[in-house]
Each structure stands twice: as C-alpha cells, then as structure tokens.
Design an enzyme around this catalytic site. Sequence first.
Site, PDB file in Angstrom:
ATOM      1  N   LYS A  79       2.965   2.472   0.118  1.00 39.73           N
ATOM      2  CA  LYS A  79       3.415   3.829   0.428  1.00 39.73           C
ATOM      3  C   LYS A  79       4.163   3.905   1.758  1.00 39.73           C
ATOM      4  O   LYS A  79       4.856   4.892   2.026  1.00 39.73           O
ATOM      5  CB  LYS A  79       2.218   4.778   0.469  1.00 39.73           C
ATOM      6  CG  LYS A  79       1.685   5.142  -0.910  1.00 39.73           C
ATOM      7  CD  LYS A  79       0.571   6.171  -0.803  1.00 39.73           C
ATOM      8  CE  LYS A  79       0.064   6.587  -2.182  1.00 39.73           C
ATOM      9  NZ  LYS A  79      -1.045   7.563  -2.089  1.00 39.73           N
TER      10      LYS A  79
ATOM     11  N   HIS B  42       5.944   2.366  -5.118  1.00 41.44           N
ATOM     12  CA  HIS B  42       5.081   1.883  -4.039  1.00 41.44           C
ATOM     13  C   HIS B  42       4.207   0.727  -4.504  1.00 41.44           C
ATOM     14  O   HIS B  42       3.798  -0.117  -3.700  1.00 41.44           O
ATOM     15  CB  HIS B  42       4.217   3.018  -3.466  1.00 41.44           C
ATOM     16  CG  HIS B  42       2.954   3.277  -4.233  1.00 41.44           C
ATOM     17  ND1 HIS B  42       2.910   4.085  -5.347  1.00 41.44           N
ATOM     18  CD2 HIS B  42       1.684   2.822  -4.049  1.00 41.44           C
ATOM     19  CE1 HIS B  42       1.671   4.148  -5.802  1.00 41.44           C
ATOM     20  NE2 HIS B  42       0.905   3.383  -5.036  1.00 41.44           N
TER      21      HIS B  42
ATOM     22  N   HIS C 261      -3.167  -1.508  -9.591  1.00 41.85           N
ATOM     23  CA  HIS C 261      -4.261  -0.534  -9.675  1.00 41.85           C
ATOM     24  C   HIS C 261      -3.828   0.777 -10.328  1.00 41.85           C
ATOM     25  O   HIS C 261      -4.656   1.683 -10.505  1.00 41.85           O
ATOM     26  CB  HIS C 261      -4.876  -0.287  -8.290  1.00 41.85           C
ATOM     27  CG  HIS C 261      -4.059   0.573  -7.377  1.00 41.85           C
ATOM     28  ND1 HIS C 261      -2.957   0.104  -6.701  1.00 41.85           N
ATOM     29  CD2 HIS C 261      -4.202   1.879  -7.011  1.00 41.85           C
ATOM     30  CE1 HIS C 261      -2.452   1.080  -5.966  1.00 41.85           C
ATOM     31  NE2 HIS C 261      -3.181   2.174  -6.139  1.00 41.85           N
TER      32      HIS C 261
END
Length: 516
Positions: free
Chosen positions: A378, A403, A429
């Site tokens: 990020k 990101h 993730h």
Amino acid sequence: MSDEILFAEDDGEEEIVNSGKWKVLIVDDEPEVHAVTKLALGDFVFQDRNLDFISAYNGEEAKQVFREHDDIAVVLLDVVMETDDAGLKVADFIRNEAHNHFTRIILRTGQPGQAPERDVIINYDINDYKSKTELTAQKLFTVVISALRSYRDINSIEENRKGLEKIISASADLFSILSLENFIEGIVQQLASLLGGTKGAVYLTSAVAGPRPLDAYNPNELYVFTGKGAYESRSGEKLEQVLSGDELMSCKTAYENKCLVYEDEYLVAYCGSKNQKGSLLYLSGLPRKLNATDKRLVEIFSQNVQIAFDNVLLTKDIEDTQREVIERIGKAMEYHFGEGKHIQRMVKICDVLGREAGLTKAELNTLCLAVPLHDIGKVKVPEGILAKDDELDEQELNTLKNHAEFGYNLLKDSNRPLIKTAALIARDHHEFWNGNGYPRGKSGENIHIFCRITSLADTYDSLRNKRKKQQSLDVEKALELIKSEKGQKFDPTLVDSLLTNIEEIEDIIAKYPDEE
C-alpha cells in the site's frame, strides 16, 4: 571456571538412608515358595535400597501386575503353574506384549525336565534359569544381586539414551527458544543419568532468554530457566523463591566463587560465560557420593552447557532484532494508514488460527513474524485513493488491487526465508477459496495456508473494528458475514476454527483496542 571444589563439613558418622525400594515380583502357585523367598531376602539391601515384594500365584495375575507396574526390577518366575508352560507364557508376555526389556527374568522350576534349560535360554529372553532345589539362600542372594546390578545399569543406559535423543532432536532446531529449553533439559537429564539419577535439577540464569519475558527482572539476580522433578514448574522464579537454607547458601557460594559446591545430597556447579555473568546448575537427591571422575565430569559439562547457551542467546538476539524491525515497520504502517492496532490483533488471531490448523511452532513463528508486512504494498498506492471516503471507481479499485503485486515485488528478491514468506503473504492474502480473488485467481489449497489464515484474520478484525469506509460490526453480524463467505472467500476449515475459538479471538480484540 575455578578448579576449586567445596565440600560440606563432616557432621560425624555417615548415616545410611534408604532411597526407595527395588520391586521384586514372585510368581509361583505354591504359597510356601513366596514365604521362603521373602524370609531369605528379608534383610536384603543393595545401594541403600531394600526389596518391595509383590506376589502373583498364576500367569494371569503376573500379567496383570506388569500391566499396573512398569518398574519391576526382578521377577522370580515359576515355569509350571496352572499349565506346564504358564511361566514361559508370562516371559513371552513381558517381552513381546508389555514390551518390557528392562525387568530381569529369573526362571525357577521344580521340574527342569519339562522345560529343558537349553531350549528355554535359546527361545525366550530370560536372564537366568535355576532349579528350585539348587537355590539356597546364599545362591538366591547372589542371583538377585546380579539381576539388580543389570537392571540398574540398563536403566542408566536408557536414561543416557533419552538424554542424547533429546539433545539430537533439539539440535535440528536449536536456534528457537523452545529448542533451547529442550536442549538444556536434555543435557540436565544426561548428567543426572551419568551420576546415577537425581530427584531434581534446576538451571538458573540471569540471562534475558527465559521461557517467559524477563523484561521486569533484575539482571543481577538468578532465575530458574528450566527445571526437572520437583522444580519442573518453577520457570521464571527467583533463586530465593525456589531454594532456601543450606541449598541457597551453597548456590550463592558457587556463584560468587565461580566453583563447584558438592554436598552429600546435592551439588551446585557454576557455569562460566564470556558474555553473561554465568549461570548455575543445581542437582538434588544424589544417589551416592561422587568420585573425582564424577566431579570432573560435572565441571566440564557445566562449562559446555554455558557455551551452548551463550551461542543460542546470540542467535536469539539476532532473531529478536529481526522481529522488532518488522513489528516497527508494521506499527508505522498502522499509524500512516490510520489502522490503529489492526496488525497487532492480526498477529494474535493468526497465531490462534495457525495453531488450530496444525502448524508447527516454527511455522507459527514464521507466520506471525511475516504477517505485519501483509499490506506493505500500500506504500505505492496513491494516498488519495487510500483516504477516499466515497466508493472507488473501477480505475481506482484496480490501482488499489495492485498493492498485492507491489508488496510481492518489493520483498521477493530477498534470500531470507522470512522475507520470502512475507512476500507470498503480501501477494496472495486477497485470493479467494473459490478462485475469484486477486491478483492471480488462485483457489483452494493452491493458496498457501499462511495466506488463507491471514485473509480470514484480516477480514474478521476489519469487520469488528471501525475503518474509514465502514463502521464496526458486533460479533453476531461479523460472524454472519464470515459464515456467508465460507467456501467462497474463506477456507471452510479455517472458518470452523474461527467459530470454535471465537471467545479467545474476541479476548484478543478486547485486549488491543484502537486508541481514540
């Protein structure tokens, strides 16, 4: 370490103290044999221990005794009882069903022709074969002494084996704190075995690498690092809380004079160190007086223990530094993105889910160290997109999704396993169990378990805590949303684990609230 050895003052004539008993099982269908055997060996003493007799009158009773006792030293076993080979069946049971290869088996028979000695010795794992008619009181005494010596030596060898096995097992993963505990426990067990056994042992140190955090501890004092026997659950306690009287004074003498203090019932060895102030090894309940070889062994042993301890402390310091750097990066990101204590809670929740998923301690450690970097990508997302309160348009959403790859590319070139793991988590993730996630559309178990755990922990904590674009949900509504995504976004098994451990997870959320 000094070569000085201190001894206790001689208080007069030495007192012989019995330290337990040798268990002897008599198996015979004739009560008179039991009575005569007990009479003949009634005053028997070997190494300050007398005999504890147990009686069995047939084969089945004998088998039951072995099911209930795993410390029978010697069995005097009749061959012919309810059947002609009842005793032989008991011998076979001891070795092949109970898997007891320590007990010394002495066969006694009044009818040697029915069980020829040569055949019995060849076909059964017995240790002696005697005719009842030849077993005078003196010969019985000699046979039992010989058997007990063998039993003692076999147990000593077994203790050595267990100690070595523990050391070898720990050496494969020596550089974690748990392995350090296992290593020291193993070598304490090894030394106790070489000395003939002890009732208790304690390793005391002022080092900060204890089994629990020692941040508030005084570095000038000694604390129990690990213990055995009566001291097994005393880890982290001060020396003065664990020992008192003469034992405490001996420990202080050994520590101040950097020497070995030896007394009849215990010894204290100073473990020298170049980097630390040194440690102490305390052994209690010594079974016998130690000779010069024993004392020299303790001295060399204690020096080597501390060398190993210092080496692992150095490695632990490196690991702790690595952990702290990553945690500080994570906290800096929390502050920058206004996420409160999200990462701290995530790490704890991942630990719970990882434990339930069957991860090893080493895997759990790696996961929890890597998780703080899960959103590091990020930093390359424009701040205007991250801070925007309104819904993102398609172009902004795609930029935000990038990101995951940003984070991966930032970390992937590292040669460190931990950073490689962090790169994988940063990228994957946001993958979904059903394959509809990003950036690569992975699905099911093709998504690494670390990433699946991180995804669920990240989402649940975000639902339960206020973010810029959403209000926090109560437990019931958050769980409803999680269950609706079971098998879709999230691994079904992990969702079940979250539900099972929801109280522990909610305790974590309560313990680490965001600051207003």
